[in-house]
Design a protein around this motif. Structure first.
Motif, PDB file in Angstrom:
ATOM      1  N   LEU A   1       0.825  -1.200   0.000  1.00  8.45           N
ATOM      2  CA  LEU A   1       0.000   0.000   0.000  1.00  8.45           C
ATOM      3  C   LEU A   1       0.861   1.251   0.000  1.00  8.45           C
ATOM      4  CD1 LEU A   1      -2.789   1.413   0.423  1.00  8.45           C
ATOM      5  CD2 LEU A   1      -2.332   1.213   2.864  1.00  8.45           C
ATOM      6  N   TRP A   2       1.847   1.307   0.874  1.00  2.94           N
ATOM      7  CA  TRP A   2       2.678   2.512   1.009  1.00  2.94           C
ATOM      8  C   TRP A   2       3.569   2.718  -0.207  1.00  2.94           C
ATOM      9  CZ3 TRP A   2      -0.051   4.708   4.321  1.00  2.94           C
ATOM     10  CH2 TRP A   2      -0.617   4.002   5.370  1.00  2.94           C
ATOM     11  N   ILE A   3       4.071   1.632  -0.763  1.00  2.00           N
ATOM     12  CA  ILE A   3       4.895   1.754  -1.965  1.00  2.00           C
ATOM     13  C   ILE A   3       4.032   2.159  -3.151  1.00  2.00           C
ATOM     14  CG2 ILE A   3       6.471   0.515  -3.505  1.00  2.00           C
ATOM     15  CD1 ILE A   3       7.197  -1.229  -1.094  1.00  2.00           C
ATOM     16  N   GLY A   4       2.822   1.622  -3.215  1.00  2.00           N
ATOM     17  CA  GLY A   4       1.887   2.017  -4.272  1.00  2.00           C
ATOM     18  C   GLY A   4       1.510   3.478  -4.185  1.00  2.00           C
ATOM     19  N   ILE A   5       1.306   3.963  -2.972  1.00  2.00           N
ATOM     20  CA  ILE A   5       1.001   5.387  -2.789  1.00  2.00           C
ATOM     21  C   ILE A   5       2.181   6.230  -3.257  1.00  2.00           C
ATOM     22  CG2 ILE A   5       0.661   7.169  -1.029  1.00  2.00           C
ATOM     23  CD1 ILE A   5      -1.114   5.111   0.456  1.00  2.00           C
ATOM     24  N   ALA A   6       3.402   5.802  -2.937  1.00  2.00           N
ATOM     25  CA  ALA A   6       4.594   6.534  -3.383  1.00  2.00           C
ATOM     26  C   ALA A   6       4.668   6.570  -4.907  1.00  2.00           C
ATOM     27  CB  ALA A   6       5.852   5.894  -2.808  1.00  2.00           C
ATOM     28  N   ALA A   7       4.367   5.463  -5.567  1.00  2.12           N
ATOM     29  CA  ALA A   7       4.397   5.425  -7.032  1.00  2.12           C
ATOM     30  C   ALA A   7       3.336   6.356  -7.617  1.00  2.12           C
ATOM     31  CB  ALA A   7       4.189   3.997  -7.533  1.00  2.12           C
ATOM     32  N   LEU A   8       2.150   6.368  -7.026  1.00  5.50           N
ATOM     33  CA  LEU A   8       1.102   7.269  -7.509  1.00  5.50           C
ATOM     34  C   LEU A   8       1.499   8.732  -7.325  1.00  5.50           C
ATOM     35  CD1 LEU A   8      -2.107   5.425  -6.273  1.00  5.50           C
ATOM     36  CD2 LEU A   8      -1.288   5.628  -8.630  1.00  5.50           C
ATOM     37  N   LEU A   9       2.139   9.048  -6.206  1.00  8.22           N
ATOM     38  CA  LEU A   9       2.587  10.427  -5.982  1.00  8.22           C
ATOM     39  C   LEU A   9       3.666  10.841  -6.979  1.00  8.22           C
ATOM     40  CD1 LEU A   9       2.630  10.619  -2.084  1.00  8.22           C
ATOM     41  CD2 LEU A   9       1.047  11.729  -3.664  1.00  8.22           C
TER      42      LEU A   9
ATOM     43  N   GLN B   1      16.219   8.454 -13.948  1.00  8.56           N
ATOM     44  CA  GLN B   1      17.054   8.169 -12.782  1.00  8.56           C
ATOM     45  C   GLN B   1      16.592   8.988 -11.570  1.00  8.56           C
ATOM     46  OE1 GLN B   1      18.251   9.018 -15.822  1.00  8.56           O
ATOM     47  NE2 GLN B   1      19.915   7.645 -16.415  1.00  8.56           N
ATOM     48  N   VAL B   2      16.290  10.263 -11.805  1.00  8.82           N
ATOM     49  CA  VAL B   2      15.801  11.123 -10.728  1.00  8.82           C
ATOM     50  C   VAL B   2      14.445  10.615 -10.244  1.00  8.82           C
ATOM     51  CG1 VAL B   2      15.031  13.469 -10.161  1.00  8.82           C
ATOM     52  CG2 VAL B   2      17.086  13.126 -11.549  1.00  8.82           C
ATOM     53  N   GLN B   3      13.628  10.169 -11.167  1.00 10.44           N
ATOM     54  CA  GLN B   3      12.312   9.648 -10.789  1.00 10.44           C
ATOM     55  C   GLN B   3      12.449   8.409  -9.899  1.00 10.44           C
ATOM     56  OE1 GLN B   3       9.646   9.168 -14.169  1.00 10.44           O
ATOM     57  NE2 GLN B   3      10.691  10.855 -15.221  1.00 10.44           N
TER      58      GLN B   3
ATOM     59  N   LEU C   1      12.159   5.872  -4.597  1.00  7.33           N
ATOM     60  CA  LEU C   1      12.729   5.106  -3.485  1.00  7.33           C
ATOM     61  C   LEU C   1      12.655   5.889  -2.183  1.00  7.33           C
ATOM     62  CD1 LEU C   1      15.824   3.518  -5.249  1.00  7.33           C
ATOM     63  CD2 LEU C   1      13.685   2.407  -4.637  1.00  7.33           C
ATOM     64  N   VAL C   2      13.012   7.164  -2.250  1.00 11.00           N
ATOM     65  CA  VAL C   2      12.959   7.997  -1.042  1.00 11.00           C
ATOM     66  C   VAL C   2      11.517   8.136  -0.558  1.00 11.00           C
ATOM     67  CG1 VAL C   2      13.333  10.343  -0.164  1.00 11.00           C
ATOM     68  CG2 VAL C   2      15.095   9.236  -1.555  1.00 11.00           C
TER      69      VAL C   2
ATOM     70  N   VAL D   1       9.774   7.024   3.022  1.00 14.04           N
ATOM     71  CA  VAL D   1       9.041   7.994   3.841  1.00 14.04           C
ATOM     72  C   VAL D   1       7.605   7.534   4.050  1.00 14.04           C
ATOM     73  CG1 VAL D   1       8.134  10.356   3.876  1.00 14.04           C
ATOM     74  CG2 VAL D   1      10.513   9.943   3.240  1.00 14.04           C
ATOM     75  N   SER D   2       6.949   7.093   2.993  1.00 13.27           N
ATOM     76  CA  SER D   2       5.551   6.678   3.138  1.00 13.27           C
ATOM     77  C   SER D   2       5.437   5.410   3.989  1.00 13.27           C
ATOM     78  CB  SER D   2       4.889   6.488   1.773  1.00 13.27           C
ATOM     79  OG  SER D   2       5.468   5.419   1.078  1.00 13.27           O
ATOM     80  N   ALA D   3       6.396   4.490   3.882  1.00 14.87           N
ATOM     81  CA  ALA D   3       6.372   3.299   4.730  1.00 14.87           C
ATOM     82  C   ALA D   3       6.570   3.672   6.201  1.00 14.87           C
ATOM     83  CB  ALA D   3       7.444   2.308   4.294  1.00 14.87           C
ATOM     84  N   TYR D   4       7.450   4.618   6.460  1.00 12.33           N
ATOM     85  CA  TYR D   4       7.667   5.076   7.835  1.00 12.33           C
ATOM     86  C   TYR D   4       6.410   5.753   8.389  1.00 12.33           C
ATOM     87  CZ  TYR D   4       9.482   7.678  11.792  1.00 12.33           C
ATOM     88  OH  TYR D   4       9.672   8.203  13.044  1.00 12.33           O
ATOM     89  N   VAL D   5       5.821   6.628   7.601  1.00 14.61           N
ATOM     90  CA  VAL D   5       4.600   7.315   8.035  1.00 14.61           C
ATOM     91  C   VAL D   5       3.474   6.300   8.239  1.00 14.61           C
ATOM     92  CG1 VAL D   5       2.801   8.940   7.314  1.00 14.61           C
ATOM     93  CG2 VAL D   5       5.209   9.533   7.028  1.00 14.61           C
ATOM     94  N   GLY D   6       3.367   5.338   7.335  1.00 11.71           N
ATOM     95  CA  GLY D   6       2.343   4.303   7.482  1.00 11.71           C
ATOM     96  C   GLY D   6       2.540   3.467   8.719  1.00 11.71           C
ATOM     97  N   LYS D   7       3.777   3.156   9.037  1.00 10.06           N
ATOM     98  CA  LYS D   7       4.086   2.395  10.252  1.00 10.06           C
ATOM     99  C   LYS D   7       3.682   3.189  11.490  1.00 10.06           C
ATOM    100  CE  LYS D   7       6.403  -0.585  12.857  1.00 10.06           C
ATOM    101  NZ  LYS D   7       5.644  -1.606  13.479  1.00 10.06           N
ATOM    102  N   ARG D   8       3.931   4.480  11.459  1.00  9.61           N
ATOM    103  CA  ARG D   8       3.565   5.331  12.596  1.00  9.61           C
ATOM    104  C   ARG D   8       2.036   5.442  12.722  1.00  9.61           C
ATOM    105  NH1 ARG D   8       7.041   6.637  16.321  1.00  9.61           N
ATOM    106  NH2 ARG D   8       6.304   8.743  16.501  1.00  9.61           N
TER     107      ARG D   8
END
Length: 154
Positions: free
Chosen positions: A34-42, A59-61, A66-67, A71-78
């Motif tokens: 879920l969190w990785i998918g949200i990051a990809a959508l963003l 490459q920048v994308q 990845l960053v 961040v989204s996985a950390y926020v989701g964990k919290r």
């Protein structure tokens, strides 16, 4: 190959990846994709906004993805993982802890610190001071694994 896919699909490649990850989360739930998918959508949304910018290479994308995934996985964990609600049954599924305070008779003597008691219909391994079979004992503790109880003579 990746460069060609990104250039042909444009910012929609991130949208597709995000949707695929969200579908994977639905198929195999675990609140990780879920969190990785949200990051990809963003990243897809940002790509739609600044696709023509010269610095927005694939490459920048990928680095931004990845960053943002971290961040989204950390926020989701919290948000999700930090909940430890109080329960009205704190000893549920902790059978050994439920036995603390009960008294029983030794079914087998405690020799070298180990023996057995019968509580209900179960023979429990116990540890404690050496005592003969038939001695009344009180359960004073349980191991974390609930495989062994600690006893003392009554």
């Amino acid at each position: 190959m990746f460069d060609r896919i990104v250039s042909e699909l444009g910012p929609w490649s991130w949208m597709v990846l995000g949707l695929v990850l969200l579908v994977m989360e639905v198929i195999a739930p675990g609140i990780f994709m879920l969190w990785i998918g949200i990051a990809a959508l963003l990243i897809g949304v940002v790509s739609l906004l600044i696709w023509g910018a010269g610095f927005w290479t694939w490459q920048v994308q990928v680095v931004a993805f990845l960053v943002l995934s971290l961040v989204s996985a950390y926020v989701g964990k919290r948000l999700v993982g930090g909940r430890h609600d109080e329960t009205d049954q704190p000893l549920l599924n902790r059978r050994g802890a439920q036995m603390v305070g009960r008294t029983a008779t030794l079914a087998e003597p405690i020799k070298d610190g180990r023996g057995r008691i019968k509580l209900g219909d179960t023979l429990w391994r116990v540890s404690g001071p050496d005592l003969p079979a038939g001695t009344q004992v009180r359960v004073t503790g349980a191991a974390d694994t609930d495989l062994e109880l600690t006893v003392e003579a009554v």
